[in-house]
Design a protein around this motif. Structure first.
Motif, PDB file in Angstrom:
ATOM      1  N   TRP A  64       0.813  -1.214   0.000  1.00 51.08           N
ATOM      2  CA  TRP A  64       0.000   0.000   0.000  1.00 51.08           C
ATOM      3  C   TRP A  64       0.847   1.264   0.000  1.00 51.08           C
ATOM      4  O   TRP A  64       0.480   2.255  -0.636  1.00 51.08           O
ATOM      5  CB  TRP A  64      -1.016  -0.018   1.136  1.00 51.08           C
ATOM      6  CG  TRP A  64      -2.101  -0.991   0.811  1.00 51.08           C
ATOM      7  CD1 TRP A  64      -2.329  -2.202   1.387  1.00 51.08           C
ATOM      8  CD2 TRP A  64      -3.067  -0.859  -0.239  1.00 51.08           C
ATOM      9  NE1 TRP A  64      -3.381  -2.832   0.766  1.00 51.08           N
ATOM     10  CE2 TRP A  64      -3.852  -2.020  -0.228  1.00 51.08           C
ATOM     11  CE3 TRP A  64      -3.339   0.131  -1.187  1.00 51.08           C
ATOM     12  CZ2 TRP A  64      -4.904  -2.218  -1.129  1.00 51.08           C
ATOM     13  CZ3 TRP A  64      -4.384  -0.062  -2.080  1.00 51.08           C
ATOM     14  CH2 TRP A  64      -5.148  -1.218  -2.046  1.00 51.08           C
ATOM     15  N   SER A  86      -9.362   6.834  -5.521  1.00 50.40           N
ATOM     16  CA  SER A  86      -9.459   6.885  -4.065  1.00 50.40           C
ATOM     17  C   SER A  86      -8.694   8.103  -3.575  1.00 50.40           C
ATOM     18  O   SER A  86      -7.923   8.704  -4.321  1.00 50.40           O
ATOM     19  CB  SER A  86      -8.848   5.622  -3.454  1.00 50.40           C
ATOM     20  OG  SER A  86      -8.945   5.627  -2.043  1.00 50.40           O
ATOM     21  N   ASP A 112      -8.465   7.716   2.419  1.00 53.40           N
ATOM     22  CA  ASP A 112      -9.232   6.467   2.387  1.00 53.40           C
ATOM     23  C   ASP A 112      -8.316   5.254   2.293  1.00 53.40           C
ATOM     24  O   ASP A 112      -8.584   4.208   2.891  1.00 53.40           O
ATOM     25  CB  ASP A 112     -10.214   6.462   1.218  1.00 53.40           C
ATOM     26  CG  ASP A 112     -11.459   7.290   1.485  1.00 53.40           C
ATOM     27  OD1 ASP A 112     -11.705   7.651   2.651  1.00 53.40           O
ATOM     28  OD2 ASP A 112     -12.188   7.565   0.510  1.00 53.40           O
ATOM     29  N   THR A 113      -7.231   5.375   1.559  1.00 53.60           N
ATOM     30  CA  THR A 113      -6.305   4.258   1.417  1.00 53.60           C
ATOM     31  C   THR A 113      -5.562   4.009   2.731  1.00 53.60           C
ATOM     32  O   THR A 113      -5.372   2.847   3.125  1.00 53.60           O
ATOM     33  CB  THR A 113      -5.345   4.509   0.239  1.00 53.60           C
ATOM     34  OG1 THR A 113      -6.136   4.769  -0.929  1.00 53.60           O
ATOM     35  CG2 THR A 113      -4.446   3.310  -0.001  1.00 53.60           C
ATOM     36  N   MET A 145      -5.449   4.033  -8.831  1.00 56.69           N
ATOM     37  CA  MET A 145      -4.627   2.832  -8.713  1.00 56.69           C
ATOM     38  C   MET A 145      -5.157   1.802  -9.700  1.00 56.69           C
ATOM     39  O   MET A 145      -6.362   1.712  -9.923  1.00 56.69           O
ATOM     40  CB  MET A 145      -4.597   2.314  -7.281  1.00 56.69           C
ATOM     41  CG  MET A 145      -5.925   1.964  -6.662  1.00 56.69           C
ATOM     42  SD  MET A 145      -5.753   1.414  -4.959  1.00 56.69           S
ATOM     43  CE  MET A 145      -6.378   2.846  -4.090  1.00 56.69           C
ATOM     44  N   HIS A 198      -7.770   2.161   4.935  1.00 55.87           N
ATOM     45  CA  HIS A 198      -7.752   0.738   4.597  1.00 55.87           C
ATOM     46  C   HIS A 198      -6.547   0.039   5.234  1.00 55.87           C
ATOM     47  O   HIS A 198      -6.680  -1.062   5.787  1.00 55.87           O
ATOM     48  CB  HIS A 198      -7.732   0.531   3.080  1.00 55.87           C
ATOM     49  CG  HIS A 198      -7.439  -0.883   2.718  1.00 55.87           C
ATOM     50  ND1 HIS A 198      -8.338  -1.902   2.915  1.00 55.87           N
ATOM     51  CD2 HIS A 198      -6.303  -1.472   2.248  1.00 55.87           C
ATOM     52  CE1 HIS A 198      -7.782  -3.053   2.564  1.00 55.87           C
ATOM     53  NE2 HIS A 198      -6.546  -2.811   2.154  1.00 55.87           N
ATOM     54  N   ILE A 258       1.721   1.690  -3.573  1.00 54.88           N
ATOM     55  CA  ILE A 258       0.542   2.148  -4.337  1.00 54.88           C
ATOM     56  C   ILE A 258       0.353   3.642  -4.101  1.00 54.88           C
ATOM     57  O   ILE A 258       0.168   4.420  -5.042  1.00 54.88           O
ATOM     58  CB  ILE A 258      -0.728   1.368  -3.931  1.00 54.88           C
ATOM     59  CG1 ILE A 258      -0.674  -0.056  -4.455  1.00 54.88           C
ATOM     60  CG2 ILE A 258      -1.991   2.085  -4.396  1.00 54.88           C
ATOM     61  CD1 ILE A 258      -0.825  -0.208  -5.961  1.00 54.88           C
ATOM     62  N   LEU A 259       0.389   4.057  -2.834  1.00 53.25           N
ATOM     63  CA  LEU A 259       0.233   5.475  -2.489  1.00 53.25           C
ATOM     64  C   LEU A 259       1.304   6.331  -3.163  1.00 53.25           C
ATOM     65  O   LEU A 259       1.053   7.477  -3.538  1.00 53.25           O
ATOM     66  CB  LEU A 259       0.311   5.670  -0.968  1.00 53.25           C
ATOM     67  CG  LEU A 259      -0.889   5.172  -0.170  1.00 53.25           C
ATOM     68  CD1 LEU A 259      -0.519   5.029   1.300  1.00 53.25           C
ATOM     69  CD2 LEU A 259      -2.080   6.104  -0.351  1.00 53.25           C
ATOM     70  N   TYR A 262      -5.919   9.577  -0.669  1.00 54.43           N
ATOM     71  CA  TYR A 262      -4.845   9.052   0.174  1.00 54.43           C
ATOM     72  C   TYR A 262      -5.401   8.679   1.550  1.00 54.43           C
ATOM     73  O   TYR A 262      -5.063   7.634   2.103  1.00 54.43           O
ATOM     74  CB  TYR A 262      -3.720  10.080   0.317  1.00 54.43           C
ATOM     75  CG  TYR A 262      -2.984  10.357  -0.965  1.00 54.43           C
ATOM     76  CD1 TYR A 262      -2.340   9.341  -1.669  1.00 54.43           C
ATOM     77  CD2 TYR A 262      -2.926  11.636  -1.501  1.00 54.43           C
ATOM     78  CE1 TYR A 262      -1.654   9.590  -2.854  1.00 54.43           C
ATOM     79  CE2 TYR A 262      -2.240  11.904  -2.683  1.00 54.43           C
ATOM     80  CZ  TYR A 262      -1.618  10.872  -3.353  1.00 54.43           C
ATOM     81  OH  TYR A 262      -0.946  11.122  -4.514  1.00 54.43           O
TER      82      TYR A 262
END
Length: 169
Positions: A55, A121, A125-126, A111, A129, A58-59, A123
């Motif tokens: 993650w 999305s 919200d991710t 993503m 998660h 991904i970010l 940042y």
């Protein structure tokens, strides 16, 4: 609403508590086979570490396949709590570096997943998660420890807030 940086700090605090607690138990506890979602406590913690790595990348805008290809570095940590803990510890300053480079955590980003497609999305919200995923698996660890005859350690958000408040006073 609680900000994403504080939620991540809670997440790293809770993970540290889990690692510290497991270090106080008999060494074999982390590796004992358990009939659960994962076969051992160390396997859960390695999964959490890999996911946090995934993650973060991904970010940071890395491509899915690039992340998968680089995540192989975690394989050597399987069955090695010291290595898993080290990997987890290395991710904390990397997340903090990510936060320091962001001017707007509510910003939307895309993503790409090869099977699931594109997701828009924020940042925040991710990060939410990442924290939820960690909370879920810390619960797995607690259940597994109980199956092995050991207590867990409280990692609820409210305990983080109490500890944070005590350190201010």
């Amino acid at each position: 609403m609680t900000d994403a940086k504080q939620l991540y700090d809670y997440h790293s605090w809770a993970n540290e508590r889990i690692f510290h607690h497991i270090e106080k138990l008999p060494e074999e506890t982390a590796y004992q086979e358990v009939k659960s979602v994962f076969s051992s406590v160390s396997d859960v913690l390695l999964h959490m570490c890999r996911a946090d790595y995934f993650w973060l990348n991904i970010l940071s805008g890395s491509a899915y396949q690039e992340i998968i290809d680089s995540a192989g570095k975690f394989e050597s940590a399987k069955g090695n709590m010291a290595a898993i803990k080290q990997h987890a510890a290395e991710l904390v300053p990397q997340y903090h570096d990510f936060f320091s480079r962001q001017t707007d955590l509510e910003q939307t980003f895309s993503m790409q997943h090869p099977k699931l497609g594109t997701l828009e999305s924020t940042y925040t919200d991710t990060i939410q998660h990442v924290v939820n995923h960690g909370t879920y698996h810390r619960g797995n660890v607690t259940a597994m420890l109980r199956q092995l005859g050991h207590s867990g350690v409280p990692t609820d958000y409210v305990f983080y807030l109490y500890e944070k408040n005590e350190s201010k006073g």
